[in-house]
Write an enzyme that holds these catalytic residues in place. Structure first.
Site, mmCIF file in Angstrom:
data_model
loop_
_atom_site.group_PDB
_atom_site.id
_atom_site.type_symbol
_atom_site.label_atom_id
_atom_site.label_comp_id
_atom_site.label_asym_id
_atom_site.label_seq_id
_atom_site.Cartn_x
_atom_site.Cartn_y
_atom_site.Cartn_z
ATOM 1 N N LYS A 208 0.843 -1.205 0.000
ATOM 2 C CA LYS A 208 0.000 0.000 0.000
ATOM 3 C C LYS A 208 0.874 1.249 0.000
ATOM 4 C CE LYS A 208 -3.502 2.064 2.998
ATOM 5 N NZ LYS A 208 -4.448 1.791 4.094
ATOM 6 N N GLU A 214 10.599 -4.638 4.430
ATOM 7 C CA GLU A 214 10.702 -6.037 4.004
ATOM 8 C C GLU A 214 10.358 -6.191 2.524
ATOM 9 O OE1 GLU A 214 9.117 -4.902 6.654
ATOM 10 O OE2 GLU A 214 9.275 -6.273 8.359
ATOM 11 N N GLY A 268 -4.772 -2.484 5.529
ATOM 12 C CA GLY A 268 -4.045 -3.619 4.956
ATOM 13 C C GLY A 268 -4.727 -4.952 5.238
ATOM 14 N N ARG A 269 -5.091 -5.193 6.499
ATOM 15 C CA ARG A 269 -5.655 -6.503 6.853
ATOM 16 C C ARG A 269 -7.090 -6.664 6.377
ATOM 17 N NH1 ARG A 269 -4.490 -3.299 10.980
ATOM 18 N NH2 ARG A 269 -6.047 -2.648 12.513
ATOM 19 N N GLU A 354 -4.387 -7.564 15.452
ATOM 20 C CA GLU A 354 -3.916 -6.223 15.107
ATOM 21 C C GLU A 354 -5.057 -5.216 15.288
ATOM 22 O OE1 GLU A 354 -0.326 -5.373 12.234
ATOM 23 O OE2 GLU A 354 -2.185 -5.331 11.085
ATOM 24 N N HIS A 385 -4.428 -34.206 17.470
ATOM 25 C CA HIS A 385 -3.294 -35.038 17.880
ATOM 26 C C HIS A 385 -2.168 -34.182 18.432
ATOM 27 C CE1 HIS A 385 -5.015 -38.680 15.997
ATOM 28 N NE2 HIS A 385 -5.649 -37.752 15.297
ATOM 29 N N LYS A 505 9.779 -1.238 14.691
ATOM 30 C CA LYS A 505 10.324 -0.805 13.400
ATOM 31 C C LYS A 505 11.336 0.314 13.604
ATOM 32 C CE LYS A 505 6.225 -1.231 10.469
ATOM 33 N NZ LYS A 505 5.333 -0.418 9.655
HETATM 34 C C1 G6Q Z 1 -2.404 -4.173 8.190
HETATM 35 C C2 G6Q Z 1 -1.207 -3.471 8.540
HETATM 36 C C3 G6Q Z 1 0.077 -4.091 8.031
HETATM 37 C C4 G6Q Z 1 0.399 -3.753 6.580
HETATM 38 C C5 G6Q Z 1 1.839 -4.171 6.290
HETATM 39 C C6 G6Q Z 1 2.236 -3.936 4.855
HETATM 40 O O1 G6Q Z 1 -3.522 -3.840 8.454
HETATM 41 O O2 G6Q Z 1 -1.346 -2.148 8.179
HETATM 42 O O3 G6Q Z 1 0.096 -5.483 8.181
HETATM 43 O O4 G6Q Z 1 -0.500 -4.379 5.719
HETATM 44 O O5 G6Q Z 1 2.709 -3.487 7.147
HETATM 45 O O6 G6Q Z 1 2.117 -2.580 4.524
HETATM 46 P P1 G6Q Z 1 2.258 -2.112 3.047
HETATM 47 O O7 G6Q Z 1 1.144 -2.710 2.257
HETATM 48 O O8 G6Q Z 1 2.202 -0.621 3.082
HETATM 49 O O9 G6Q Z 1 3.582 -2.625 2.548
#
Ligand code: G6Q
Length: 544
Positions: A208, A214, A268-269, A354, A385, A505
């Site tokens: 996003k 990463e 994001g989630r 989250e 199990h 971070k």
């Molecule tokens: C989700 C969070 C988080 C996010 C990641 C990736 O709700 O905001 O998990 O999706 O940190 O972020 P980017 O899509 O900006 O790389």
């Protein structure tokens, strides 16, 4: 009384009192008292069947929980979310994942702009691109057909599509292999591309913000891997982006014509129904993806319109409040009896933890009640199990969600009937247990009776669907999204921000140069962190 502090509400206090009755009430007695309890506490919603009867709740609990929901303003919160109000106030954003699955003729206006046409414009572009890749019209730099898709993303830009590609593998084009790389650990990318042909590989850089450490590290290394084989010019045909940040996408070297956008009002989630699901669309095709969105939509409509007592996300969300804040359950297990849903618990872990792992109210005061639980789980029957021992005989009560399907996508032999027999049996065993008298009646020696006794009285919800389809999966995801929102609303916390991920971070950004500096750095951390950094520096290159 402050209505934004739930424990100040008379409805909260009524539940505190009621809690004492319920602690003295056993599921066994509730079932004995009402022979129709099972069907009475079950209903269908959006094509899913919910059995809530094995929860620690009687008619009063249900009534009191709904009273609390109403007093906490849940109806108003739902209306505000669907209307596009800026309910994510710490980030000053609307929360509109429901717009991602709104039909073309719907209208949701944010800041004077109807967002629905934009949603469909991006979906159409994604569909067109997916069709081109799947048909072989879009080829790689050498003209080779794309056979491998690697999604580079993390968190919300990884877990949703990764879970869904796994869940809907049955519907996927088997000529396109879709992989996911998220971890900054170089092993993840190295192992993912080890056996791939660069000429047949497409990378979807899914971020996003397009600033995530990463994802950018993986994207740079993936580009190096590709260019080493095919040269710099190959990037255009082998990299596309899903992002809101056109400038950064372009700076990375991806043509913004091959960028699929989304909006700051999608967390994001909560984003798998947007272009973030591109890798899923590449796997199952645009029509499968539309079906997937139709499933979300069906649950959205149910959530928006159904009266609270028959509203599945409301009941599930209020049970989270009941178990977490009144019955002190610290964790919640999600147990899908379907191998395709192996990653569903991990996906829900982010969605729930989250969102509702918060310790201050929306007004910023400390909460005086427990909020989100630890969410975990594994598919059945494997879990049986492994950790089910604790569920049955441990000292902690873990409410469980069991998920099952009436028809298998891989029928054959008696596997599915065995699987489902186990699902039903586990819910039954957890609820009713096995008394010491029953154990004795089996002739078990007295010294083993306690060990072989099952206390029962362990709560679960059972969700039964006909078959795992894209639609069912969309429905299930929306169910949990809304249940999380319900609980967060009643707890009066912010479910749509995630400031808790920031501190680590920041510290990592400070520590990274300390690990690699030529000269021994002046460290100003605590003595533990300082010693760890010194040790790592001494050993990282095989030093003494
Ligand atoms: C989700 C969070 C988080 C996010 C990641 C990736 O709700 O905001 O998990 O999706 O940190 O972020 P980017 O899509 O900006 O790389």
């Amino acid at each position: 009384m402050n209505p934004t502090v739930p424990i100040d509400l008379p409805e909260w206090r009524a539940l505190r009192t009621h809690r004492e009755d319920m602690l003295a009430t056993r599921l066994r007695d509730l079932f004995a008292a009402d022979p129709e309890r099972g069907p009475k506490m079950s209903f269908e919603a959006a094509g899913l069947y919910f059995d809530f009867s094995k929860n620690h709740a009687d008619a009063s609990t249900v009534r009191l929980l709904h009273d609390l929901a109403r007093a906490a303003g849940l109806r108003e919160r739902i209306d505000a979310m669907f209307a596009g109000d800026r309910i994510n106030t710490t980030e000053d954003r609307s929360v509109l994942h429901v717009a991602l699955r709104a039909p073309r003729d719907a209208s949701i206006v944010v800041d004077g702009v109807d967002v629905v046409p934009g949603v469909h414009e991006v979906l159409d572009r994604c569909a067109d691109f997916a069709d081109r890749v799947r048909s072989g019209d879009w080829t790689g730099h050498t003209g080779a057909r794309i056979r491998h898709v690697v999604n580079l993303g993390i968190g919300g830009s990884d877990l949703g599509p990764a879970m869904c590609v796994e869940a809907l593998r049955h519907y996927a084009d088997r000529d396109i292999d879709v992989r996911f790389v998220s971890n900054v650990d170089g092993t993840h990318l190295a192992e993912a591309v080890r056996d791939l042909d660069p000429a047949a590989t497409l990378f979807v850089v899914c971020s996003k913000t397009f600033t995530t450490l990463e994802t950018l590290a993986n994207a740079r290394s993936a580009r190096d891997w590709l260019c080493a084989a095919l040269g710099e010019d190959a990037v255009a045909k082998h990299f596309v982006a899903v992002s809101t940040n056109a400038e950064a996408v372009s700076a990375f070297g991806i043509d913004t014509a091959n960028m699929f956008g989304f909006w700051d009002w999608v967390g994001g989630r909560y984003s798998v129904g947007s272009a973030v699901g591109l890798s899923l669309m590449l796997a199952i095709g645009p029509s499968g993806f539309r079906e997937f969105l139709a499933g979300f939509r069906a649950m959205d409509e149910h959530f928006f319109t159904a009266p609270f007592p028959r509203n599945a996300p409301v009941v599930m969300g209020m049970l989270r409040v009941w178990y977490g804040s009144f019955l002190d359950c610290a964790s919640h297990a999600v147990l899908p009896y379907d191998q395709y849903l192996a990653r569903f618990p991990a996906y829900l872990q982010q969605l729930d933890m989250e969102s509702n792992g918060k310790r201050v109210t929306r007004e910023g005061t400390d909460v005086q009640w427990h909020t989100g639980a630890v969410v975990w789980g594994e598919p059945g029957t494997n879990g049986q199990h492994a950790f089910f021992q604790l569920l049955h005989q441990g000292t902690r009560i873990v409410p469980c969600d069991f998920l099952g399907f009436c028809r298998s996508l891989n029928p054959g032999g008696d596997h599915h009937d065995q699987l489902m027999a186990n699902l039903f049996a586990q819910a039954e065993a957890l609820a009713f247990g096995k008394s010491a008298d029953d154990v004795r009646a089996e002739g078990v020696p007295e010294e083993l009776v306690a060990h072989k006794t099952f206390p029962g009285n362990r709560p679960s919800t059972l969700i039964l669907a006909e078959e795992l389809t894209p639609r069912t999966l969309g429905c299930l995801i929306a169910l949990y999204e809304h249940a999380v929102f319900v609980a967060g609303s009643v707890w009066n916390i912010h479910s749509f921000d995630q400031w808790g991920v920031e501190l680590g971070k920041q510290l990592a950004r400070r520590i990274a140069p300390e690990l690699t500096a030529e000269a021994e750095p002046e460290l100003a951390h605590d003595s533990s962190t300082n010693a760890l950094i010194h040790r790592y520096r001494a050993l990282r290159r095989g030093g003494a």
